[in-house]
Design an enzyme around this catalytic site. Structure first.
Site, mmCIF file in Angstrom:
data_model
loop_
_atom_site.group_PDB
_atom_site.id
_atom_site.type_symbol
_atom_site.label_atom_id
_atom_site.label_comp_id
_atom_site.label_asym_id
_atom_site.label_seq_id
_atom_site.Cartn_x
_atom_site.Cartn_y
_atom_site.Cartn_z
ATOM 1 N N GLU A 34 11.784 2.761 62.543
ATOM 2 C CA GLU A 34 12.286 1.692 63.390
ATOM 3 C C GLU A 34 11.968 2.059 64.836
ATOM 4 O OE1 GLU A 34 16.391 0.278 62.136
ATOM 5 O OE2 GLU A 34 16.195 2.163 61.045
ATOM 6 N N ARG A 259 17.609 14.394 52.935
ATOM 7 C CA ARG A 259 17.165 14.468 54.319
ATOM 8 C C ARG A 259 16.986 15.914 54.754
ATOM 9 N NH1 ARG A 259 21.335 12.066 58.114
ATOM 10 N NH2 ARG A 259 19.767 12.617 59.662
ATOM 11 N N LYS A 269 19.934 9.416 65.974
ATOM 12 C CA LYS A 269 19.219 8.750 67.059
ATOM 13 C C LYS A 269 20.183 8.125 68.063
ATOM 14 C CE LYS A 269 16.031 6.339 64.823
ATOM 15 N NZ LYS A 269 14.964 5.325 64.582
#
Length: 565
Positions: A34, A259, A269
């Site tokens: 993104e 992850r 983020k």
């Protein structure tokens, strides 16, 4: 660099079975960031997984920007992501954007309405959240859930035409408000946002939600293996529902992996963005940041990062990796690449009283003792030099083998010197040391007359180049549950608590003014060196100026970390 062991990789086994069974003819993956921030070390694993697996099986990987939320997105982030992927050593088959498919997504949304599988809801975001239910209690139906197909189509088309305000209406999938999986309780699939998009401008005022757009993008591109991090596992039923109900001709399958969570490393983020906005760091590429651009500016190498993520493997577990493991691979990569030189970070002047005034001699020094092919260099030596303040003590403890009154040490690549006297300032700080040298002890002459226990580094004063050194510690200590924090992508609105800023390490950056050898004056940005006894350093590309280098500490010299056998 040492050859890594073979880590776990269950996805490789899945792909092998799919190809052997004929279920898949060609492997197509995608890396779908993104564009709402800079990539970080956790993304490096996702990049490695998607690109290397496709390469290994003769397939291809698309770089696809999931740009469904123009409120947070920017062209700056798109460019930074492209640069990071290329720097890590990968190239994509095609570059795509979710916004390329907005028209197709809109048509699929209308199809859902026509099938009675979607409806326009007038409830606010808070009302939808309140009626969603909990993990143990079912949700409740919206009062607008039973609108007719005709009314829903008209309202949805009016949403697109811009007739409603932001938040006034949303389009929701019509699935099951009592489902044990909260993600299937009529999730929102379109919302109104009167915001210009970096690709489509003002063409759209409604935008698809990430969880609706993502499976459609995969299907449109013919992705065979949609590889996601583990927090998307609960979203997989909705992913499959979208593919089926939207009647997509291609059927991608989603697979989840754990992850990459690194201890003492922040990978949210939202929080990284807050650090930038609050000017706690000097940008997304601050060398303390765990962003790819920050690691690059600090001096990490793509080879080291790739080896690191390879060694962590691919599994379903959600583990926490020791930061020292990443630093280990950086040292392993640089030890044969980086020239070895001397730098004094906290200078203390030494006058060699029996060395001729005005004389300068040039001594030979190897550039890398472990890599003879790197050759040697000439370094100046004269009556005045600089050593580290820590290399002298007036009253040393036992087993201190560096300089103190009456003690003799070797200057690396030079001579033995003996401390005879020292000068203090009014505050009692030692400002100058007086020594004598023994000309018979010159390095390389084979002198064996006596031995000394200490060797210290130094820089000759008249040719020394002033330099700035930036030493780093972890920026922030994560909370104990940091590893379990979900990464952005669910499109749920989360408020970032600024309380985590209280956990910032006040010693994360230390700036020192010292000296380096004369040939370092011409060092270029991103040149890397090993400074004797200090560690590996990188020439900072942002603050260095011609003749005035600034060095970032990459990693210190040694670590107790050992790879598991």
């Amino acid at each position: 660099m040492e050859k890594p062991s073979t880590p776990s990789n269950f996805i490789k086994n899945v792909i092998t079975d799919d190809l052997e069974s004929g279920k898949v003819q060609k492997v197509i993956t995608r890396f779908p960031p993104e564009p709402n921030g800079y990539l970080h070390i956790g993304h490096a694993k996702a990049i490695w997984i998607n690109f290397t697996l496709a390469q290994e099986f003769g397939g291809s990987t698309n770089l696809r920007f999931d740009d469904t939320n123009p409120i947070k997105e920017d062209v700056e982030f798109v460019k930074s992501i492209e640069e990071d992927v290329k720097w890590l050593g990968y190239d994509w088959a095609e570059k795509r954007f979710a916004s390329d498919y907005f028209e197709e997504m809109y048509k699929r949304a209308e199809l859902l309405i026509q099938k009675g599988k979607a409806y326009v809801d007038d409830q606010s975001a808070d009302q939808i959240r309140e009626t969603r239910g909990t993990l143990t209690e079912p949700g409740s139906n919206s009062p607008y859930r039973d609108r007719s197909v005709e009314e829903n189509l008209e309202l949805f088309r009016n949403m697109r035409a811009g007739e409603f305000k932001d938040g006034e209406k949303v389009l929701r999938a019509k699935i099951d408000m009592s489902s044990p999986n909260i993600n299937l309780r009529d999730p929102v699939i379109y919302r109104i946002a009167h915001v210009a998009h970096h690709n489509t401008g003002d063409k759209w005022c409604i935008y698809p939600m990430y969880t609706f757009a993502h499976p459609l993008e995969d299907a449109i591109e013919g992705v065979t293996h949609s590889l996601c991090s583990l927090e998307f596992e609960d979203q997989r039923p909705f992913y499959d529902w979208v593919i089926a109900e939207c009647e997509m001709p291609s059927t991608p399958h989603q697979y989840e992996f754990g992850r990459l969570n690194v201890a003492q490393t922040l990978t949210s983020k939202r929080k990284l963005k807050l650090l930038v906005e609050e000017n706690i760091v000097d940008g997304w590429d601050d060398p303390r940041m765990p962003t790819i651009s920050g690691l690059r500016r600090r001096g990490y190498t793509p080879e080291a990062i790739r080896s690191f993520v390879y060694e962590t493997g691919i599994s379903k577990s959600q583990g926490l990796i020791d930061l020292q493991m990443l630093e280990h691979f950086v040292r392993e990569d640089l030890k044969l690449k980086a020239p070895r030189t001397m730098a004094v970070l906290k200078p203390l002047k030494v006058v060699i009283t029996n060395y001729p005034e005005g004389q300068v001699e040039w001594l030979e020094a190897e550039n890398n003792t472990e890599n003879p092919d790197m050759g040697s260099r000439q370094i100046p030596f004269s009556r005045e030099i600089y050593i580290e303040q820590d290399d002298f003590m007036e009253n040393p403890p036992n087993k201190y083998f560096r300089l103190f009154p009456g003690n003799e040490v070797r200057l690396k690549n030079a001579y033995f010197i003996k401390c005879n006297d020292f000068i203090k300032d009014a505050d009692g700080n030692v400002t100058e040391i007086h020594c004598t040298y023994d000309p018979e002890t010159k390095s390389g002459t084979g002198f064996t007359g006596r031995k000394v226990k200490g060797t210290i580094h130094w820089v000759e004063a008249s040719h020394a180049v002033p330099a700035e050194f930036r030493l780093y510690e972890p920026l922030i200590k994560p909370k104990e549950d940091e590893a379990a924090e979900a990464e952005e992508g669910t499109e749920e609105i989360e408020k970032v608590e600024k309380s985590f800023l209280d956990e910032i390490n006040p010693n994360s950056l230390e700036i020192l003014q010292g000296f380096v050898e004369p040939e370092m004056k011409e060092a270029n940005p991103q040149d890397k060196f090993q400074f004797f006894r200090h560690g590996y350093f990188n020439v900072d590309p942002k603050y260095s100026e011609p003749g005035k280098p600034v060095f970032n500490l990459i990693v210190s010299m040694k670590s107790s970390f050992q790879l598991p056998k």
